[in-house]
Design an enzyme around this catalytic site. Structure first.
Site, PDB file in Angstrom:
ATOM      1  N   GLY A   1      59.292 118.680  96.117  1.00 18.23           N
ATOM      2  CA  GLY A   1      58.178 119.447  95.577  1.00 18.23           C
ATOM      3  C   GLY A   1      57.374 120.238  96.578  1.00 18.23           C
ATOM      4  O   GLY A   1      56.267 120.668  96.303  1.00 18.23           O
TER       5      GLY A   1
ATOM      6  N   GLY B   1      58.562 123.050  97.881  1.00 17.15           N
ATOM      7  CA  GLY B   1      58.927 124.451  97.741  1.00 17.15           C
ATOM      8  C   GLY B   1      60.216 124.858  98.415  1.00 17.15           C
ATOM      9  O   GLY B   1      60.456 126.036  98.638  1.00 17.15           O
TER      10      GLY B   1
ATOM     11  N   SER C   1      57.795 101.038 113.302  1.00 12.12           N
ATOM     12  CA  SER C   1      56.445 101.587 113.368  1.00 12.12           C
ATOM     13  C   SER C   1      55.417 100.743 112.615  1.00 12.12           C
ATOM     14  O   SER C   1      54.235 101.022 112.658  1.00 12.12           O
ATOM     15  CB  SER C   1      56.422 103.027 112.861  1.00 12.12           C
ATOM     16  OG  SER C   1      56.538 103.054 111.463  1.00 12.12           O
TER      17      SER C   1
ATOM     18  N   LYS D   1      52.291 110.982 107.919  1.00 14.39           N
ATOM     19  CA  LYS D   1      51.600 109.707 107.723  1.00 14.39           C
ATOM     20  C   LYS D   1      50.100 109.922 107.552  1.00 14.39           C
ATOM     21  O   LYS D   1      49.465 109.325 106.687  1.00 14.39           O
ATOM     22  CB  LYS D   1      51.863 108.787 108.912  1.00 14.39           C
ATOM     23  CG  LYS D   1      53.263 108.189 108.917  1.00 14.39           C
ATOM     24  CD  LYS D   1      53.490 107.379 110.181  1.00 14.39           C
ATOM     25  CE  LYS D   1      54.845 106.698 110.161  1.00 14.39           C
ATOM     26  NZ  LYS D   1      55.132 106.040 111.457  1.00 14.39           N
TER      27      LYS D   1
END
Ligand SMILES: Nc1ncnc2c1ncn2[C@@H]1O[C@H](COP(=O)(O)OP(=O)(O)O)[C@@H](O)[C@H]1O
Ligand SMILES: [Mg+2]
Length: 828
Positions: free
Chosen positions: A378, A380, A700, A743
């Site tokens: 979404g 583009g 992470s 993030k």
């Protein structure tokens, strides 16, 4: 003439007498360069070489014997003694006729094999001492007879199949069979058209049995060749004949059928394909195949399945846009305008696309790297591809390869396969009708692989400018040129693209939008477009910006605008229905924040942040998935036990290891954060990664895990408005990680106020949009202890939003919340 009259009377009539002739001690030699003379054979040659003319001239009239030796090497005009072969033939000069002053016609008859003993003179011609090669006595056994028979039969076949041999030779040979194998073999040797070296070898093969065996081998070989030649000849001839014949018969048939008024419908339909095939720009071989298909089709019944298969194939071939194309118009100024008009923001992306187009324009061909847009759904990617196609004046077609595991889906199934069709690629061309579209290979990272073959290898060929000018679809069977096509790929994550494909790509990242960007996209692009799709006008519907923001915040949690678009569509669909069923067409529908619940139902994502509060044993991490950034909760509970850890949830090995590392570190630092060691040894801990079936992996989450463990062991709540990311080492150092921009944007979406990042990621903050940066507080940490200082709330006195917390008060509040939730769930 005089010579021939003179020579003949001196020849004894009985050839047997000749065999007994003693070899003269000294004889002139004539070198032969283009033929071999055998005992019993005859040779007619024109002599023009000086040396040889000299020889013939100086030969006394009564000299009717000469030796003929093959010249194997050296200069024709000036041979040396060693250029001659060792074995030659004693020959009778049957005729010696001067044609001019320097040319003779010579007619020799071979008599017997002789060996060169010693060259006596080289000039003006060769003269040598020779020795007779005695014919070996051969027992006239069965083997000899059958060998001769075999050679005879083979030679008969050769004469029959090769027009270069005359039947007369056969007769001569038959008449001489009784002379025995030696004579027979020599005669045959002189008849066959073998290369010079082979004939010389035959001459040198003194043993007649061996000679016959050689002859059998070589005749066999020539027979094979003759057969192939003849077969080829016949095939060419018959295929020409057959086509003429078929055309003729078909024509006749049609006339007859027309007369009788019973033209075959299948034949008539097949006929309609004939001319069209001829106009196709394909090579003759493929046309021939198609012609054959048309002919077969005409012979079948229209209701048979074979007929349908053939017709389907022909229709497909004719429908493929072999030559149809659009003209490129690449005006960079215009391209920029189109990109700007169709997409809000994305400045860097547009810039790179324009650079790419500029290079295309300069180079004039498409043999460059393939563009690949990567990013969450979404944002583009696909619509950008469509805009590029518009900017170039090309047609756009999207080829979705997500979930394709079978190579045939791309390359097609063979015609013989039931329900066969061309693959996705050729189908795309047929759908779009030109051979130079922009093809977007969508979701190339989702391509699979199984026992039916690897579709990525097919794509590799498609995307390779060296190979793609002749792509063969298995159904079509005729090569199609893909090299005029501009390919662009899209992917959510780069890691999942097979590396040979990735190497061919120039990657452009799209990472997601901020709230304000989403708002702008909704107002400027999504809503106007949706209004039009729903047959509404901007005057009929007004959606408040606050309402849009509410949808963005509470009804979606995404990097892109796909769900936003979906939700707006739902709103407009409901309005469209009201408009259609209502009488007041002119009424304006206003959508305000308060109306949203009526359109979209209860808030979807509220629970994730609005209802949260500081809790023991829950920390907030930040993850990076193919959907962009995400916040991720980590839960831990403690129970009496022996110091074991259990880990559950969708997570990979690296993450499990992070849990162990974090646990060990927290335990080693227990006393520094006021946790009695006993707590570890007397309790088990269970760590869970809830929410979402998206597998999480990578190191992470280290800081978030350590914080969660410290929280549950130290009984300190973790601040709910802090999110963190960072890898930790066994000694508590925090290492930098990837995906910071995504993030941070995800944290912002989730209403987080403070983000804890590794010191090493400080530089990455510059990529974060200003709007997001302004709304967040960043704390850069070097050690896990720094994290704890920020995120853990000391027992009893917890500061949150400037309000003092009391542990008891806090617990009571929690209980109350739980009760309320239970009531709601029970529908009270
Ligand atoms: N920057 C933008 N400006 C205008 N519309 C956008 C933008 N980004 C996405 N959209 C719209 O959002 C929708 C989804 O985009 P799409 O191209 O399908 O995303 P993707 O292929 O990355 O999943 C489309 O209707 C597209 O036009
Ligand atoms: Mg897409």
């Amino acid at each position: 003439m005089a010579q021939s009259n003179r020579g003949k009377p001196q020849l004894p009539n009985n050839s047997q007498d000749w065999m007994d002739l003693d070899v003269p001690s000294r004889l002139p030699i004539i070198p032969l360069v283009s033929s071999v003379l055998f005992p019993g054979g005859v040779l007619s040659l024109q002599v023009g070489i000086d040396r040889n003319v000299r020889l013939l001239k100086s030969l006394p009239d009564d000299q009717n014997l000469i030796a003929a030796f093959c010249q194997k090497t050296g200069d024709k005009e000036n041979p040396r003694a060693e250029d001659l072969s060792q074995i030659g033939v004693l020959a009778a000069i049957v005729q010696r006729l001067p044609l001019s002053s320097d040319r003779y016609q010579l007619f020799l008859q071979g008599r017997q094999r002789v060996e060169l003993v010693q060259m006596l003179q080289n000039e003006p011609y060769f003269e040598a001492q020779l020795r007779e090669v005695a014919p070996r006595p051969i027992p006239k056994g069965v083997k000899t007879d059958s060998l001769m028979n075999k050679a005879m039969t083979l030679f008969e076949k050769l004469v029959e199949s090769d027009s270069k041999y005359s039947n007369e030779l056969l007769n001569i040979l038959r008449m001489n069979v009784s002379e025995g194998p030696d004579t027979f073999a020599d005669l045959l040797s002189s008849f066959v058209n073998f290369p010079l070296e082979e004939k010389q070898l035959l001459l040198e093969t003194v043993n007649p049995i061996e000679r016959i065996e050689l002859l059998i081998d070589w005749i066999n070989r020539d027979l094979g060749r003759a057969t192939v030649d003849r077969e080829l000849q016949r095939q060419i001839q018959t295929s020409i004949d057959r086509r003429d014949r078929e055309n003729y018969l078909r024509e006749q048939l049609r006339i007859i059928q027309d007369e009788l008024g019973e033209t075959n419908a299948a034949e008539r339909e097949a006929d309609t394909y004939r001319d069209r095939i001829e106009t196709l720009p394909i090579i003759e071989d493929h046309k021939t195949t198609l012609r054959r298909e048309v002919t077969r089709m005409g012979q079948l019944s229209q209701s048979s399945s074979d007929y349908a298969v053939l017709k389907g194939h022909l229709d497909t071939v004719l429908q493929v846009p072999w030559t149809q194309h659009t003209e490129d118009r690449l005006d960079l100024q215009k391209a920029e305008e189109i990109l700007d008009a169709r997409h809000h923001g994305l400045d860097k992306v547009k810039e790179r696309v324009l650079e790419f187009l500029a290079v295309l324009k300069l180079k004039g061909d498409l043999k460059g790297p393939i563009l690949c847009f990567t990013g969450p759904p979404g944002v583009g990617k696909t619509s950008l591809g469509a805009a590029i196609a518009d900017a170039l004046g090309r047609k756009f077609v999207r080829m979705a390869v997500g979930g394709v595991t079978d190579e045939s889906e791309i390359r097609g199934h063979r015609k013989t396969y039931i329900g066969a069709m061309p693959g996705k690629l050729i189908s795309s061309y047929m759908q779009i009708g030109v051979n130079n579209p922009l093809i977007m290979i969508d979701e190339i990272d989702k391509i699979g692989k199984d026992f039916r073959g690897d579709p990525s290898s097919a794509l590799l060929e498609v995307l390779d400018p060296k190979q793609n000018h002749a792509f063969v679809d298995r159904y079509l069977e005729i090569p199609f040129d893909l090299s005029h096509t501009l390919f662009i790929c899209t992917a959510n994550v780069l890691d999942m693209i097979p590396s040979p494909l990735r190497d061919r790509m120039e990657v452009i990242r799209l990472s997601g939008y901020t709230e304000n960007e989403k708002l702008a996209i909704a107002v400027k692009h999504l809503i106007p477009e949706l209004l039009e799709n729903h047959g509404l006008t901007a005057d009929q519907v007004k959606i408040d910006e606050d309402a849009i923001l509410l949808i963005i915040r509470d009804y979606t949690a995404e990097a892109g605008v796909r769900n936003l678009e979906r939700n707006l569509a739902t709103v407009l669909r409901k309005i469209a229905r009201k408009v259609a069923s209502g009488d007041e067409e002119t009424k304006t529908y206003e959508v305000k924040t308060d109306d949203i619940e009526a359109y979209l139902g209860l808030v979807k994502f509220e629970h994730e942040f609005a209802e949260r509060h500081p809790e023991i044993g829950v920390s907030t991490g930040l993850a990076w998935t193919q959907f962009g950034g995400e916040i991720m909760f980590i839960e831990a509970t403690r129970m009496p036990g022996t110091g074991r850890t259990t880990v559950t949830g969708q997570l990979g090995d690296v993450m499990r290891e992070s849990v162990q590392a974090a646990y060990s570190y927290v335990r080693s630092k227990a006393h520094e954060i006021d946790i009695p060691e006993k707590k570890f040894s007397e309790h088990d801990i269970h760590i869970h990664f809830p929410a979402g079936a998206i597998p999480k992996d990578g190191p992470s989450a280290g800081v978030a895990i350590a914080t969660c463990i410290a929280s549950v062991m130290g009984e300190r709540p973790v601040r709910h408005d802090i999110a963190m990311t960072g890898e930790i080492t066994l000694r508590g150092k925090v290492l930098s990680v990837g995906g910071i921009k995504e993030k941070v944007m995800a944290a912002h979406r989730a209403n987080i106020k403070t983000v804890l990042l590794p010191e090493g990621n400080r530089k990455d903050i510059s990529e974060v949009p200003e709007e997001t940066k302004a709304a967040l507080k960043f704390v850069f940490v070097q050690r896990v202890e720094d994290v704890w200082k920020e995120a853990l709330i000391p027992l009893y006195i917890i500061k949150d939003h400037d309000r003092k917390y009391d542990e008891r008060e806090y617990r009571a509040e929690q209980r109350e919340k739980t009760d309320r939730a239970t009531e709601r769930a029970e529908g009270r």
